[in-house]
Design an enzyme around this catalytic site. Structure first.
Site, PDB file in Angstrom:
ATOM      1  CE  LYS A  10      -4.112  -2.055   2.076  1.00 56.67           C
ATOM      2  NZ  LYS A  10      -5.147  -1.918   3.135  1.00 56.67           N
ATOM      3  CE1 TYR A  50      -9.565  -2.775  -0.215  1.00 57.09           C
ATOM      4  CE2 TYR A  50      -8.672  -0.819  -1.263  1.00 57.09           C
ATOM      5  CZ  TYR A  50      -8.495  -1.961  -0.501  1.00 57.09           C
ATOM      6  OH  TYR A  50      -7.247  -2.287  -0.025  1.00 57.09           O
ATOM      7  CG  PHE A  58     -13.612   1.603   6.483  1.00 52.78           C
ATOM      8  CD1 PHE A  58     -13.090   1.017   5.331  1.00 52.78           C
ATOM      9  CD2 PHE A  58     -14.305   0.795   7.369  1.00 52.78           C
ATOM     10  CE1 PHE A  58     -13.264  -0.334   5.058  1.00 52.78           C
ATOM     11  CE2 PHE A  58     -14.489  -0.567   7.104  1.00 52.78           C
ATOM     12  CZ  PHE A  58     -13.963  -1.125   5.952  1.00 52.78           C
ATOM     13  NE  ARG A  86      -7.447 -13.304   5.205  1.00 55.07           N
ATOM     14  CZ  ARG A  86      -7.778 -12.051   4.976  1.00 55.07           C
ATOM     15  NH1 ARG A  86      -7.439 -11.457   3.848  1.00 55.07           N
ATOM     16  NH2 ARG A  86      -8.432 -11.363   5.876  1.00 55.07           N
ATOM     17  CB  THR A  92      -7.475  -5.710   9.374  1.00 53.61           C
ATOM     18  OG1 THR A  92      -7.940  -6.884   8.705  1.00 53.61           O
ATOM     19  CG2 THR A  92      -7.733  -4.505   8.499  1.00 53.61           C
ATOM     20  NE  ARG A 103      -2.646  -5.877   6.824  1.00 51.93           N
ATOM     21  CZ  ARG A 103      -3.710  -6.564   6.428  1.00 51.93           C
ATOM     22  NH1 ARG A 103      -4.196  -7.537   7.180  1.00 51.93           N
ATOM     23  NH2 ARG A 103      -4.297  -6.270   5.292  1.00 51.93           N
ATOM     24  CG  ASN A 113      -3.719  -2.345   6.526  1.00 57.07           C
ATOM     25  OD1 ASN A 113      -3.514  -1.959   5.387  1.00 57.07           O
ATOM     26  ND2 ASN A 113      -4.700  -3.161   6.831  1.00 57.07           N
ATOM     27  CG  HIS A 116      -5.624  -6.098  -0.181  1.00 52.82           C
ATOM     28  ND1 HIS A 116      -6.814  -6.152   0.493  1.00 52.82           N
ATOM     29  CD2 HIS A 116      -5.771  -6.905  -1.269  1.00 52.82           C
ATOM     30  CE1 HIS A 116      -7.653  -6.942  -0.177  1.00 52.82           C
ATOM     31  NE2 HIS A 116      -7.044  -7.403  -1.246  1.00 52.82           N
ATOM     32  CD  GLU A 127      -8.855  -8.960  -3.807  1.00 53.31           C
ATOM     33  OE1 GLU A 127      -9.649  -8.401  -3.029  1.00 53.31           O
ATOM     34  OE2 GLU A 127      -7.772  -9.453  -3.427  1.00 53.31           O
TER      35      GLU A 127
HETATM   36  P1  CMP Z   1      -7.661  -4.395   3.210  1.00 54.48           P
HETATM   37  O1  CMP Z   1      -7.212  -5.793   3.424  1.00 54.48           O
HETATM   38  O2  CMP Z   1      -7.006  -3.631   2.129  1.00 54.48           O
HETATM   39  O3  CMP Z   1      -9.254  -4.372   2.977  1.00 54.48           O
HETATM   40  C1  CMP Z   1     -10.039  -3.224   3.259  1.00 54.48           C
HETATM   41  C2  CMP Z   1      -9.257  -2.184   4.009  1.00 54.48           C
HETATM   42  O4  CMP Z   1     -10.028  -1.196   4.652  1.00 54.48           O
HETATM   43  C3  CMP Z   1      -8.483  -2.834   5.115  1.00 54.48           C
HETATM   44  O5  CMP Z   1      -7.431  -3.586   4.573  1.00 54.48           O
HETATM   45  C4  CMP Z   1      -8.076  -1.626   5.954  1.00 54.48           C
HETATM   46  O6  CMP Z   1      -6.835  -1.081   5.578  1.00 54.48           O
HETATM   47  C5  CMP Z   1      -9.162  -0.591   5.610  1.00 54.48           C
HETATM   48  N1  CMP Z   1      -9.913  -0.161   6.771  1.00 54.48           N
HETATM   49  C6  CMP Z   1     -10.000   1.108   7.207  1.00 54.48           C
HETATM   50  N2  CMP Z   1     -10.771   1.178   8.288  1.00 54.48           N
HETATM   51  C7  CMP Z   1     -11.193  -0.075   8.563  1.00 54.48           C
HETATM   52  C8  CMP Z   1     -12.040  -0.636   9.570  1.00 54.48           C
HETATM   53  N3  CMP Z   1     -12.590   0.104  10.533  1.00 54.48           N
HETATM   54  N4  CMP Z   1     -12.262  -1.974   9.536  1.00 54.48           N
HETATM   55  C9  CMP Z   1     -11.706  -2.752   8.550  1.00 54.48           C
HETATM   56  N5  CMP Z   1     -10.908  -2.257   7.567  1.00 54.48           N
HETATM   57  C10 CMP Z   1     -10.650  -0.939   7.585  1.00 54.48           C
END
Ligand code: CMP
Length: 139
Positions: A10, A50, A58, A86, A92, A103, A113, A116, A127
């Protein structure tokens, strides 16, 4: 069983020159990089990528963040690659991520973070094909 998964380094990690460090952790974990490239997503691409999160509070911030700078997208291959990547990424929210995960090491907060990864076989398929053509998946 060998499978493919999709990864993004990211904008926060690219900005801090951590592309090599993240990809090195992926390779050290035994996953193979089958394809990789640096891109700058358009707003439309980030919104589409997304789309499953469209109703989440968010979503708008997430899209804005993902187009704030370049990202490195990759296709990873290996036995059980989806679950293994994962595990390697960690939770996350970096604050909840286990020691030794990407992470925990490099994530700043739940949005920035560092990486992804696909969350299941169907998502992985969608994807991968969202960002890579068949021709780019070198054997
Ligand atoms: P990712 O795996 O890229 O998938 C969706 C992304 O939303 C997640 O990682 C986070 O970086 C982002 N995100 C931001 N806020 C939140 C939240 N409150 N809960 C989950 N994902 C979040």
């Amino acid at each position: 069983m060998s499978e493919l998964t999709f990864s993004i380094v990211k904008p926060d990690a690219v900005e801090r020159n951590l592309v090599g460090a993240v990809l090195a952790m992926i390779e050290a974990a035994g996953l193979t990089i089958k394809a990789t490239k640096m891109i700058r997503m358009t707003k439309e691409q980030a919104e589409g990528f997304y789309a499953v999160h469209k109703a989440r509070p968010f979503y708008n911030d997430l899209v804005a963040y993902m187009i704030s700078g370049p990202v490195v997208v990759s296709v990873l291959e290996g036995d059980n690659a989806i679950a293994r990547y994962r595990d390697l990424m960690g939770a996350t929210n970096p604050a909840q991520a286990a020691e030794g995960t990407i992470r925990k090491k490099y994530g700043k907060n739940i949005e920035a973070n560092a990486c992804h990864g696909s969350d299941g076989p169907d998502t992985a398929k969608t994807e991968v094909s969202f960002f890579f053509s068949q021709l780019e998946l070198v054997n």
